[in-house]
Scaffold this active site. Structure first.
Site, short mmCIF file in Angstrom:
data_model
loop_
_atom_site.label_atom_id
_atom_site.label_comp_id
_atom_site.label_asym_id
_atom_site.label_seq_id
_atom_site.Cartn_x
_atom_site.Cartn_y
_atom_site.Cartn_z
N SER A 127 1.75 1.83 -7.04
CA SER A 127 0.83 1.29 -6.05
C SER A 127 1.53 0.80 -4.79
O SER A 127 0.93 0.75 -3.71
CB SER A 127 0.02 0.14 -6.66
OG SER A 127 0.89 -0.89 -7.13
N HIS A 139 0.93 -7.07 -3.54
CA HIS A 139 0.98 -5.92 -2.63
C HIS A 139 1.06 -6.38 -1.18
O HIS A 139 0.28 -7.25 -0.77
CB HIS A 139 -0.22 -5.02 -2.86
CG HIS A 139 -0.25 -4.44 -4.24
ND1 HIS A 139 -0.88 -5.07 -5.29
CD2 HIS A 139 0.27 -3.29 -4.74
CE1 HIS A 139 -0.73 -4.35 -6.39
NE2 HIS A 139 -0.02 -3.26 -6.07
N ASP A 191 -3.65 -10.87 -3.73
CA ASP A 191 -3.12 -10.78 -5.10
C ASP A 191 -1.69 -11.30 -5.20
O ASP A 191 -1.17 -11.50 -6.29
CB ASP A 191 -3.21 -9.35 -5.63
CG ASP A 191 -2.45 -8.34 -4.78
OD1 ASP A 191 -1.36 -8.66 -4.29
OD2 ASP A 191 -2.96 -7.20 -4.61
N ASN A 198 6.54 -1.37 -13.36
CA ASN A 198 5.54 -1.49 -14.43
C ASN A 198 6.19 -1.42 -15.82
O ASN A 198 5.71 -2.03 -16.77
CB ASN A 198 4.47 -0.41 -14.29
CG ASN A 198 3.56 -0.67 -13.10
OD1 ASN A 198 3.29 -1.81 -12.76
ND2 ASN A 198 3.10 0.39 -12.47
N GLY A 255 -0.41 2.07 -10.90
CA GLY A 255 -0.25 1.95 -12.34
C GLY A 255 0.82 2.85 -12.93
O GLY A 255 1.05 2.82 -14.14
#
Length: 232
Positions: A55, A206, A203, A120, A92
């Protein structure tokens, strides 16, 4: 340091809860067949830089034009470099899923390949050797497809949730792989951005449009040297 700790705490919560989300945005299609054909011809004549990541590469939460690959394209154009940027970021993405789709992505000629994966994996506590092996396999595949492709590896860091040893060894994966494979390394993709509320979306993970300008500088500081060598 305080900013980075805050960033890491938010990162571990957010990505683990949304790692399966795919927020890729599709660009518009040309309506005129003549324009479409002309664009295809122009693209095929240019060298290709492919950004392969998650992402952070895809530009989650922003317009594609605000993500760092698009900013790199702007820089290339302003300097009259004959390169076309392709954003192959997928929200993801893990190193395992990246390994599974790499052959499909490489169904085109790629002159410079920028690999941005691994965060991740670390947040999920995936065994380090598995992450290392997947990244190595991706690098091997790129080299096998075209030995002349220049590779850039983007370094990443994770919060200390998994323990100091895991966190430290994870961070070391990237410089060690870069040295082993003789590829260029971006030490930390989010250097100067991670943990700064002014440069991150709500968030806390990002980058904002302003944050991506900093990320683009981090990438460009390494990528420009690779491009110049490619043109020699």
């Amino acid at each position: 340091m305080r900013k980075l700790v805050r960033y890491y705490l938010i990162l571990s919560v957010f990505i683990l809860s949304s790692c399966g989300e795919n927020t890729d945005k599709k660009s518009g299609e040309n309506t005129a067949e003549e324009v479409q054909t002309e664009t295809e011809v122009q693209t095929s004549e240019k060298n290709v830089i492919l950004f392969f990541g998650n992402s952070l590469t895809a530009g989650m939460g922003l317009e594609p034009s605000e993500a760092f690959p698009a900013l790199i394209q702007n820089r290339l154009d302003s300097l009259d470099y004959d390169f076309e940027v392709i954003n192959a970021g997928l929200s993801g993405e893990t190193t395992a899923s990246g390994k599974n789709r790499i052959n499909w992505v490489l169904n085109q000629d790629v002159d410079v390949f920028v690999l941005e994966l691994g965060a991740n994996d670390g947040l999920r506590g995936i065994p380090l050797e598995e992450t290392r092996k997947n990244l190595q396999d991706i690098i091997n595949t790129v080299k096998e497809k075209n030995p002349d492709t220049k590779i850039v590896l983007a370094g990443m860091q994770i919060p200390p949730n998994m323990g100091e040893e895991y966190t430290s060894e994870f961070r070391n994966i990237f410089p060690e792989l870069a040295q082993k494979n003789n590829v260029a390394l971006i030490p930390f993709l989010l250097e100067g951005v991670a943990g700064d509320p002014k440069l991150n979306q709500q968030d806390g993970i990002h980058p904002t449009a302003e944050g991506y300008k900093v990320v683009a500088k981090n990438v460009w500081s390494v990528l420009e040297k690779v491009i110049k060598k490619k043109q020699v």
